[in-house]
Scaffold this active site. Structure first.
Site, PDB file in Angstrom:
ATOM      1  N   SER A   1       0.856  -1.187   0.000  1.00 40.66           N
ATOM      2  CA  SER A   1       0.000   0.000   0.000  1.00 40.66           C
ATOM      3  C   SER A   1       0.893   1.238   0.000  1.00 40.66           C
ATOM      4  O   SER A   1       1.723   1.387  -0.893  1.00 40.66           O
ATOM      5  CB  SER A   1      -0.962  -0.026   1.196  1.00 40.66           C
ATOM      6  OG  SER A   1      -1.885   1.033   1.121  1.00 40.66           O
ATOM      7  N   THR A   2       0.762   2.104   0.995  1.00 40.11           N
ATOM      8  CA  THR A   2       1.515   3.359   1.024  1.00 40.11           C
ATOM      9  C   THR A   2       3.019   3.113   0.910  1.00 40.11           C
ATOM     10  O   THR A   2       3.593   2.343   1.675  1.00 40.11           O
ATOM     11  CB  THR A   2       1.244   4.114   2.338  1.00 40.11           C
ATOM     12  OG1 THR A   2      -0.168   4.216   2.532  1.00 40.11           O
ATOM     13  CG2 THR A   2       1.853   5.497   2.299  1.00 40.11           C
TER      14      THR A   2
ATOM     15  N   HIS B   1      -2.524  -1.229  -3.437  1.00 36.47           N
ATOM     16  CA  HIS B   1      -3.679  -0.354  -3.219  1.00 36.47           C
ATOM     17  C   HIS B   1      -3.530   0.884  -4.096  1.00 36.47           C
ATOM     18  O   HIS B   1      -2.663   1.722  -3.858  1.00 36.47           O
ATOM     19  CB  HIS B   1      -3.780   0.056  -1.756  1.00 36.47           C
ATOM     20  CG  HIS B   1      -4.083  -1.075  -0.835  1.00 36.47           C
ATOM     21  ND1 HIS B   1      -3.943  -0.979   0.536  1.00 36.47           N
ATOM     22  CD2 HIS B   1      -4.532  -2.338  -1.072  1.00 36.47           C
ATOM     23  CE1 HIS B   1      -4.296  -2.131   1.096  1.00 36.47           C
ATOM     24  NE2 HIS B   1      -4.641  -2.967   0.144  1.00 36.47           N
TER      25      HIS B   1
ATOM     26  N   MET C   1      -0.179   1.184   5.046  1.00 35.11           N
ATOM     27  CA  MET C   1      -1.026   1.463   6.197  1.00 35.11           C
ATOM     28  C   MET C   1      -2.122   0.411   6.298  1.00 35.11           C
ATOM     29  O   MET C   1      -2.663  -0.024   5.288  1.00 35.11           O
ATOM     30  CB  MET C   1      -1.655   2.854   6.037  1.00 35.11           C
ATOM     31  CG  MET C   1      -2.575   3.275   7.168  1.00 35.11           C
ATOM     32  SD  MET C   1      -1.679   3.573   8.700  1.00 35.11           S
ATOM     33  CE  MET C   1      -0.686   4.986   8.210  1.00 35.11           C
TER      34      MET C   1
ATOM     35  N   ASP D   1      -4.529  -5.035   5.940  1.00 37.11           N
ATOM     36  CA  ASP D   1      -4.777  -5.906   4.794  1.00 37.11           C
ATOM     37  C   ASP D   1      -3.543  -6.767   4.539  1.00 37.11           C
ATOM     38  O   ASP D   1      -2.422  -6.269   4.517  1.00 37.11           O
ATOM     39  CB  ASP D   1      -5.091  -5.054   3.562  1.00 37.11           C
ATOM     40  CG  ASP D   1      -5.561  -5.879   2.379  1.00 37.11           C
ATOM     41  OD1 ASP D   1      -6.016  -7.022   2.586  1.00 37.11           O
ATOM     42  OD2 ASP D   1      -5.495  -5.366   1.242  1.00 37.11           O
TER      43      ASP D   1
END
Length: 347
Positions: free
Chosen positions: A164-165, A191, A285, A288
Site C-alpha cells: 500500500s503506502t 492499493h 497502512m 490488509d
C-alpha cells in the site's frame, strides 16, 4: 494538531482542499500556487505534511518534491489528475520521495473533490506517519534480473505480493530483481485506483524481465508472467491447472476499506494453487494482508514481510508479523533474494 501546506495553481482548488482539511481537524499553515512557493512555504512553516499538485507553472510538483526532500524533508501527498499523464507524473513524484497520492475526481480543477473529503483527510493523516528515511532517498536504479540463485528452481512457483503506502517503488525493486528463469507466476496487489494500475503495470513491464499486465477478468497467466490487480476490483485466483492461474475480478464490498484487497488474492491463491506458493507483504497502512499471510502459511507456503526500517509505513507488515505466520522479516532490497530462496529446488 496536524499542520499542512496546500499547493495548487488553482485558487479554487487551494480553497476547497484547505476547507476540507480544516473541517477534518487539520490546520492549514500556508498555501502555495506553484512549486517554488511550496518549497519556500515548507521551509518557513515546517508543516507535518504537504498536499502537492502535479502540473504548475515555474516549478511543477515533481521538481518541488525533489527540492523539498533535498532541503527540508517533509511527507508529501500528491493530488493527481485521473489521466494517463497524471498517473505517469505521479509515479515519477513517488520516485522523488512523495509518500502517497490521491487521484482528483474530475480532473485538475475538480468540483467533485469535496465528496472525497474523508479520503483526503485520511491520506493526509497517514502521510504524516511516513518514515522519510526510507522514502526520501533513492535506491540506485535496479537492474532487472540482478539476483542469481545457487540452485535450480522448483516447478511452477507462484508469488503473491501485497503493498500500500510507499509500495510502488518497493514492488518495482522486488520485481525487477527477479530473474526470468525463476519462471514465477507473480500476482501483485497494490492499493491504487483504477487508471493508475494500468500505468503501474506498464511501468513494471518496462523495468523487469517479466511480462506484466493489468489483470483482466478470466485471463490466465503462466511462468514468467505477472499481473497487477485492477483498481476498483478484487482479484481472485479462480482456478489453477497445468501451471497456469485463472484470474477472476469482482466488485464485492471493499475489504479493510480497499478494493483490491491483498487478503482476497492471497486467500484465494492458498485455496487454489497446489504448487509452491510464497506470500509477501510490503510497506503500507492498515492490516490488509495479515489474514492472507495466515492462509498461505496454513497450506505450507512461504511468507515474507518487509522490515520496519525500510518501510514508508510499517502497518501491513507489522500486522502480518503479529499473526506469527511470517517466516522472514527483511529489508526491501533483500526481499527478492528471499523469494528465490523459497523456490530453490535444493534449498
Amino acid at each position: 494538531m496536524t499542520r499542512a501546506v496546500v499547493v495548487d495553481d488553482s485558487h479554487f482548488m487551494r480553497t476547497v482542499i484547505s476547507d476540507i482539511l480544516e473541517d477534518g481537524g487539520v490546520e492549514v499553515a500556508a498555501q502555495a500556487r506553484d512549486g517554488k512557493q511550496a518549497v519556500d512555504a515548507v521551509a518557513e512553516h515546517d508543516p507535518d505534511v504537504v498536499t502537492m499538485d502535479v502540473e504548475m507553472p515555474r516549478m511543477n510538483g515533481i521538481e518541488a518534491v525533489e527540492e523539498i526532500m533535498a532541503t527540508t524533508p517533509t511527507p508529501v501527498l500528491m493530488l493527481s489528475a485521473h489521466t494517463e499523464d497524471g498517473a505517469d507524473a505521479t509515479f515519477e513524484a513517488l520516485e522523488k520521495g512523495a509518500v502517497d497520492f490521491l487521484a482528483k475526481p474530475g480532473g485538475e480543477v475538480s468540483t467533485e473533490i469535496s465528496s472525497h473529503g474523508d479520503a483526503l483527510v485520511e491520506k493526509v493523516e497517514s502521510a504524516t506517519r511516513a518514515d522519510l528515511s526510507s522514502v526520501g532517498t533513492r535506491d540506485p536504479e535496479p537492474e532487472s534480473g540482478t539476483i542469481d540463485a545457487d540452485h535450480g528452481y522448483v516447478e511452477n512457483p507462484t508469488v503473491v505480493i501485497g503493498a500500500s503506502t510507499g509500495g510502488p517503488r518497493v514492488v518495482e525493486r522486488v520485481l525487477s530483481d527477479l530473474p526470468r528463469d525463476a519462471d514465477l507466476r507473480v500476482l501483485v496487489v497494490q492499493h491504487m485506483p483504477d487508471g493508475f494500475t494500468e500505468r503501474f503495470a506498464a511501468r513494471l513491464d518496462r523495468r523487469s524481465e517479466y511480462d506484466v499486465v493489468e489483470a483482466d477478468d478470466g485471463m490466465r497467466i503462466g511462468g514468467g508472467e505477472a499481473v497487477v490487480a485492477q483498481g476498483g476490483y478484487h482479484m481472485e485466483v479462480a482456478g489453477y491447472g497445468g501451471g497456469r492461474i485463472r484470474i477472476r475480478l469482482n466488485e464485492d464490498e471493499p475489504m479493510h476499506g480497499v478494493r483490491p484487497a491483498i487478503d482476497v488474492t492471497m486467500e484465494s491463491a492458498a485455496k487454489k494453487v497446489s504448487d509452491p506458493l510464497t506470500g509477501v507483504v510490503l510497506t503500507g497502512m492498515g492490516k490488509d494482508g495479515a489474514v492472507g499471510i495466515e492462509a498461505i502459511k496454513g497450506v505450507a507456503g512461504a511468507t515474507i514481510a518487509q522490515n520496519e526500517e525500510t518501510c514508508s509505513v510499517f502497518g501491513i507488515p507489522a500486522r502480518a508479523i503479529e499473526t506469527g505466520c511470517v517466516d522472514s522479516v527483511l529489508p526491501a532490497d533483500e526481499v527478492s533474494k528471499e523469494i528465490l530462496r523459497t523456490i530453490q529446488a535444493n534449498g
